[in-house]
Design a protein around this motif. Sequence first.
Motif, PDB file in Angstrom:
ATOM      1  N   ARG A 457       0.844  -1.196   0.000  1.00 18.78           N
ATOM      2  CA  ARG A 457       0.000   0.000   0.000  1.00 18.78           C
ATOM      3  C   ARG A 457       0.882   1.250   0.000  1.00 18.78           C
ATOM      4  NH1 ARG A 457      -1.875   3.708   3.795  1.00 18.78           N
ATOM      5  NH2 ARG A 457      -0.755   2.640   5.452  1.00 18.78           N
ATOM      6  N   ILE A 458       1.917   1.238   0.858  1.00 19.14           N
ATOM      7  CA  ILE A 458       2.788   2.408   0.958  1.00 19.14           C
ATOM      8  C   ILE A 458       3.552   2.624  -0.346  1.00 19.14           C
ATOM      9  CG2 ILE A 458       4.771   3.402   2.194  1.00 19.14           C
ATOM     10  CD1 ILE A 458       2.294   3.116   3.907  1.00 19.14           C
ATOM     11  N   HIS A 459       4.095   1.536  -0.891  1.00 17.46           N
ATOM     12  CA  HIS A 459       4.965   1.693  -2.050  1.00 17.46           C
ATOM     13  C   HIS A 459       4.249   1.471  -3.371  1.00 17.46           C
ATOM     14  CE1 HIS A 459       8.389   2.235   0.540  1.00 17.46           C
ATOM     15  NE2 HIS A 459       7.982   1.191   1.240  1.00 17.46           N
ATOM     16  N   GLY A 460       2.929   1.267  -3.310  1.00 10.73           N
ATOM     17  CA  GLY A 460       2.133   1.157  -4.525  1.00 10.73           C
ATOM     18  C   GLY A 460       2.612   0.066  -5.465  1.00 10.73           C
ATOM     19  N   ASN A 461       2.515  -1.176  -5.033  1.00 10.89           N
ATOM     20  CA  ASN A 461       2.943  -2.279  -5.894  1.00 10.89           C
ATOM     21  C   ASN A 461       1.786  -3.271  -6.057  1.00 10.89           C
ATOM     22  OD1 ASN A 461       4.074  -4.647  -6.978  1.00 10.89           O
ATOM     23  ND2 ASN A 461       6.103  -4.088  -6.194  1.00 10.89           N
ATOM     24  N   PRO A 462       0.879  -3.008  -7.020  1.00 14.15           N
ATOM     25  CA  PRO A 462      -0.308  -3.865  -7.128  1.00 14.15           C
ATOM     26  C   PRO A 462       0.036  -5.317  -7.472  1.00 14.15           C
ATOM     27  CG  PRO A 462      -0.252  -2.246  -8.916  1.00 14.15           C
ATOM     28  CD  PRO A 462       0.872  -1.909  -7.991  1.00 14.15           C
ATOM     29  N   GLY A 463       1.152  -5.569  -8.159  1.00  8.41           N
ATOM     30  CA  GLY A 463       1.519  -6.938  -8.535  1.00  8.41           C
ATOM     31  C   GLY A 463       1.762  -7.806  -7.315  1.00  8.41           C
ATOM     32  N   ILE A 464       2.685  -7.359  -6.457  1.00  4.78           N
ATOM     33  CA  ILE A 464       2.987  -8.135  -5.246  1.00  4.78           C
ATOM     34  C   ILE A 464       1.787  -8.115  -4.303  1.00  4.78           C
ATOM     35  CG2 ILE A 464       4.500  -8.286  -3.225  1.00  4.78           C
ATOM     36  CD1 ILE A 464       6.820  -7.500  -4.932  1.00  4.78           C
TER      37      ILE A 464
END
Length: 650
Positions: A457-464
Amino acid sequence: MIGLSRNLSTVAKHSYIRSLQTPATPNFIPFSQLQQQRKLLEWRLISILHDCTVFSQIKQVHGHIVSNGLSQCSYVLAKLIRMLTRIDVPMDSYPCLVFGQVNYPNPFLWTAMIRGYALQGPLSESINMYTRMRRDGVSPVSFTFSALFKACGAALNLDLGKQVHAQTILIGGFASDLYVGNTMLDMYVKCGLLGCGRKVFDEMSERDVISWTQLIVAYAKFGDMESASDLFDGFPLKDMVAWTAMVTGYAQNAKPKEALEYFQKMQDVGMETDEVTLVGVISACAQLGAVKYANWIRDIAERSGFGPSESVVVGSALIDMYSKCGSPDEAYKVFEGMKERNVFSYTSMIVGYAMHGRGPSALQLFHEMLKTEIRPNEVTFIGVLSACSHAGLVEQGRQLFARMEKFFCVAPSPDHYACMVDLLGRAGCLDEALELIETMPMEPHAGVWGALLGACRIHGNPGIAQIAANQLFELEPDGIGNYILLSNICASAGRWEEVSKLRKVIREKGSKKTPGCSWFEGKKGEIDEFFAGDTTHPRSSEITQALKQLLKRLRAHGYKPNLSSVPYDLSDDEKERILMGHSEKLALAYALLCTDAGDTIKIMKNLRICEDCHYVMCAASEVTGREIIIRDNMRFHHFHNGTCSCGNFW
Ligand code: ZN
Ligand code: ZN
């Protein structure tokens, strides 16, 4: 000089032995006098056996038993076997040998064997002994049954327990035996049949403190505090143990208010308290997070002689309590005042610092601890790893994690992995965090994947995020928070198709959601409870007004409601209305109404604080100049001058 071990220390014991060695007076002795002498000898031997602490001593006394012609004396040999059991001599070795030499063992000797096997196992051997005893026509005594009930309870063997129960009825005469009744009750309770335990209790013709307390504790263990309190009310001779059972029971069943009430009543009737009572009430206070009670309990602990300088157990509990009440400084004062410290005191303080985002202080204390003899345990590592995480000390965290097993013999558990994933995730090393999870020697639990999802959520990584969320959906099918998080992550990445699918699931699951609830402790220690959207508070309309005014001031500072915190397909107005009703906002508005300018505001919340509320608290701390402390189900947030101690990561 006789050959008894020097370990039989006292002069008295030596003179006993010497007297055993003295040959009987010659000439004629009347029979009654002989009998008396024999009885005296038996008692002496029993008393010597009672003080034996090692096998060699017992064997020596056995030698005396035989040489004094008492090798068939069941009373003395029963004591000998009980002592052998106490020092864990295997039943099928020496005890069996002794027993085998007796031609007609009495019920006590049989019972000593039954009890020995009951304690050491196997239970089947204990039952075997009982069967043999019955076959030899020997009648059991109450200790026989109590030993068997204890064994069945410990082995959770309900079938055997019931059979033993049937035996007590069949043989008869034990219905009114207090000791048999108590152990039977305990057996049923241990085996999970609380109703049968109650029936035994109701049918007992005589009951003592143990019978009452056992059942109260059992109700508490089964989470039925209502029955526990009914029983307690009817208990004529409430002693400290029974009171403590109530206090601890409420605390363990997450009813801290009631636990404190009972503790208060205990004080009112002048009942003494001990460490167990104090630890129970301290844990209740920690759950409630109420400082006023914390100080009150601490005073009582000190007055009863169990203050932090006297009792390391109470001291450690107090540290934990003050940390959870939002006062890490007070916790440290307790820690400093302790004369003796152990791994629990250090760990409570380290975890307390970590909880409040004071990473460097936690690590400093950890290193201080390593300079003592005290070795860290599993929980200590949870504390230091999460401290590293909060303080962004990635390298230190990696090193500690690598060394914990090698140098401190603490094997990493899934909780430690969760800390590491949190640490790496916070620092933006999402790939490394995922790799770490993949190398775990055990199945990762929801905490591990949850930490990874939070980092996404913090780093915006929808894949992981999707990988983590898929695991979480399986592990926590009702955990609506995971769906909300993933939906927000997808929304930020503009993946609207996924968002709409997720929203649908959230709507379906939303009805089962635990209602949000916050507590605020007023100046006099009174606690006000607010549920989400609650309008039942007596000052509800004032609260709404105060909240509206506050939000108006915040809007002037650029606040916009974070509508994505409401995971439902509703109009924006409706979403705003829901956000405004969040329990911590209500608690904040109420707190502003009834505290003075400059007072710190402390709020407890049962669920994780949402992003909108977090923002509001940050902004409110700036606009009102107040320090706001919120304890949610994850951690403490100290809001001060527009920022939060969690660094917007929770
Ligand atoms: Zn909220
Ligand atoms: Zn925060």
